[in-house]
Enzyme design. Sequence first.
Site, PDB file in Angstrom:
ATOM      1  N   VAL A   1       1.141  -1.637   0.086  1.00  0.00           N
ATOM      2  CA  VAL A   1       0.356   0.152   0.103  1.00  0.00           C
ATOM      3  C   VAL A   1       1.023   0.649  -0.336  1.00  0.00           C
ATOM      4  O   VAL A   1       1.424   1.653   0.741  1.00  0.00           O
ATOM      5  CB  VAL A   1      -0.594  -0.426   1.633  1.00  0.00           C
ATOM      6  CG1 VAL A   1      -1.795   1.322   1.105  1.00  0.00           C
ATOM      7  CG2 VAL A   1      -1.576  -1.715   1.261  1.00  0.00           C
ATOM      8  N   PHE A   2       0.905   2.159  -1.429  1.00  0.00           N
ATOM      9  CA  PHE A   2       1.508   3.618  -0.853  1.00  0.00           C
ATOM     10  C   PHE A   2       0.438   4.148  -0.351  1.00  0.00           C
ATOM     11  O   PHE A   2      -0.209   4.888  -0.912  1.00  0.00           O
ATOM     12  CB  PHE A   2       1.216   3.914  -2.321  1.00  0.00           C
ATOM     13  CG  PHE A   2       2.531   5.219  -2.654  1.00  0.00           C
ATOM     14  CD1 PHE A   2       3.760   5.411  -2.768  1.00  0.00           C
ATOM     15  CD2 PHE A   2       1.812   6.497  -3.052  1.00  0.00           C
ATOM     16  CE1 PHE A   2       3.838   6.331  -2.686  1.00  0.00           C
ATOM     17  CE2 PHE A   2       2.287   7.391  -3.220  1.00  0.00           C
ATOM     18  CZ  PHE A   2       3.960   7.502  -3.114  1.00  0.00           C
ATOM     19  N   GLY A   3       0.947   5.707   0.939  1.00  0.00           N
ATOM     20  CA  GLY A   3       0.519   5.963   1.120  1.00  0.00           C
ATOM     21  C   GLY A   3       1.482   7.711   0.952  1.00  0.00           C
ATOM     22  O   GLY A   3       2.721   7.448   0.687  1.00  0.00           O
ATOM     23  N   TYR A   4       0.594   8.219   0.715  1.00  0.00           N
ATOM     24  CA  TYR A   4       1.024   9.650   0.752  1.00  0.00           C
ATOM     25  C   TYR A   4       0.444  10.656   1.308  1.00  0.00           C
ATOM     26  O   TYR A   4       1.236  12.073   1.587  1.00  0.00           O
ATOM     27  CB  TYR A   4       0.839  10.018  -0.410  1.00  0.00           C
ATOM     28  CG  TYR A   4      -0.965   9.864  -1.282  1.00  0.00           C
ATOM     29  CD1 TYR A   4      -1.313   8.897  -1.395  1.00  0.00           C
ATOM     30  CD2 TYR A   4      -1.912  11.284  -1.461  1.00  0.00           C
ATOM     31  CE1 TYR A   4      -2.721   9.195  -1.771  1.00  0.00           C
ATOM     32  CE2 TYR A   4      -2.867  11.187  -1.160  1.00  0.00           C
ATOM     33  CZ  TYR A   4      -3.592  10.151  -1.006  1.00  0.00           C
ATOM     34  OH  TYR A   4      -4.543   9.801  -1.632  1.00  0.00           O
ATOM     35  N   GLY A   5      -0.248  11.012   2.184  1.00  0.00           N
ATOM     36  CA  GLY A   5      -1.095  11.852   3.672  1.00  0.00           C
ATOM     37  C   GLY A   5      -0.659  11.246   4.687  1.00  0.00           C
ATOM     38  O   GLY A   5       0.204  11.378   5.523  1.00  0.00           O
ATOM     39  N   SER A   6      -2.128  11.340   5.418  1.00  0.00           N
ATOM     40  CA  SER A   6      -1.729  11.090   6.774  1.00  0.00           C
ATOM     41  C   SER A   6      -1.418   9.401   6.789  1.00  0.00           C
ATOM     42  O   SER A   6      -0.508   9.006   7.887  1.00  0.00           O
ATOM     43  CB  SER A   6      -3.075  10.888   7.526  1.00  0.00           C
ATOM     44  OG  SER A   6      -4.093   9.937   6.826  1.00  0.00           O
TER      45      SER A   6
ATOM     46  N   GLU B   1     -10.121   5.382   5.444  1.00  0.00           N
ATOM     47  CA  GLU B   1     -10.014   6.514   4.180  1.00  0.00           C
ATOM     48  C   GLU B   1     -11.584   5.895   3.244  1.00  0.00           C
ATOM     49  O   GLU B   1     -11.372   6.245   2.269  1.00  0.00           O
ATOM     50  CB  GLU B   1      -8.675   5.495   3.396  1.00  0.00           C
ATOM     51  CG  GLU B   1      -7.812   5.650   3.540  1.00  0.00           C
ATOM     52  CD  GLU B   1      -7.177   6.213   4.029  1.00  0.00           C
ATOM     53  OE1 GLU B   1      -7.319   8.276   3.422  1.00  0.00           O
ATOM     54  OE2 GLU B   1      -6.634   6.611   4.935  1.00  0.00           O
TER      55      GLU B   1
HETATM   56  C1  SIN Z   1      -2.488   9.032   2.211  1.00  0.00           C
HETATM   57  O1  SIN Z   1      -2.267   9.140   3.256  1.00  0.00           O
HETATM   58  O2  SIN Z   1      -2.482   8.040   1.125  1.00  0.00           O
HETATM   59  C2  SIN Z   1      -4.080   8.594   1.509  1.00  0.00           C
HETATM   60  C3  SIN Z   1      -4.963   9.961   2.089  1.00  0.00           C
HETATM   61  C4  SIN Z   1      -4.655  10.976   3.848  1.00  0.00           C
HETATM   62  O3  SIN Z   1      -5.302   9.301   4.431  1.00  0.00           O
HETATM   63  O4  SIN Z   1      -4.479  11.632   4.631  1.00  0.00           O
END
Ligand code: SIN
Length: 175
Positions: free
Chosen positions: A11-16, A87
């Site tokens: 899983v790629f996370g880019y925010g929280s 999410e």
């Molecule tokens: C993420 O972090 O990959 C999705 C957006 C978030 O939950 O902030």
Amino acid sequence: MSNTGPESTWVFGYGSLIYKVDFPYLEREIASIEGWERRFWQGSHDHRGTPEAPGRVVTLIRAPAAVCKGVAYRVEHAVFEHLDHREKNGYERHAITISLLSSGRQAGGILYVAGADNTAYLGPAPLPELAAHIARSQGPSGSNRDYLLLLADALRELGDPDPHVLALEALLPDP
Ligand code: SIN
């Protein structure tokens, strides 16, 4: 492509998902994806705002030449129950190729993206307006300001000074 295995997926996370890791994982690597850019264009009814006064959180938009850095986690499939719930406010799973930067591998995986067609989507606005919106919002997971500041710090640590995020950080009015 490497080891997604039948029991686990990257899983790629880019925010929280970069800085708030409330799930178990088998492996973690700093990672990047191509063709996407972060934007504070998604409304948050359940974490950093409320249905009456949504906050603003990041989603991704298509940007052919862009590289977006984040963190990839290899998780057992059971973890998706938790991630899908976390999410659930407009994000959908999207299949993607992830570059795992420490090991130099590529892996198939997924990310969560909130498209313009979801009901919580807020879309673009001038940066000062976005910053003011973030400064006044808060929800069950805490203040929208903290979401932005924690993300900006995490991106600096990753060596990804995302101009959109850092511009909003600079424009945040004093608390
Ligand atoms: C993420 O972090 O990959 C999705 C957006 C978030 O939950 O902030």
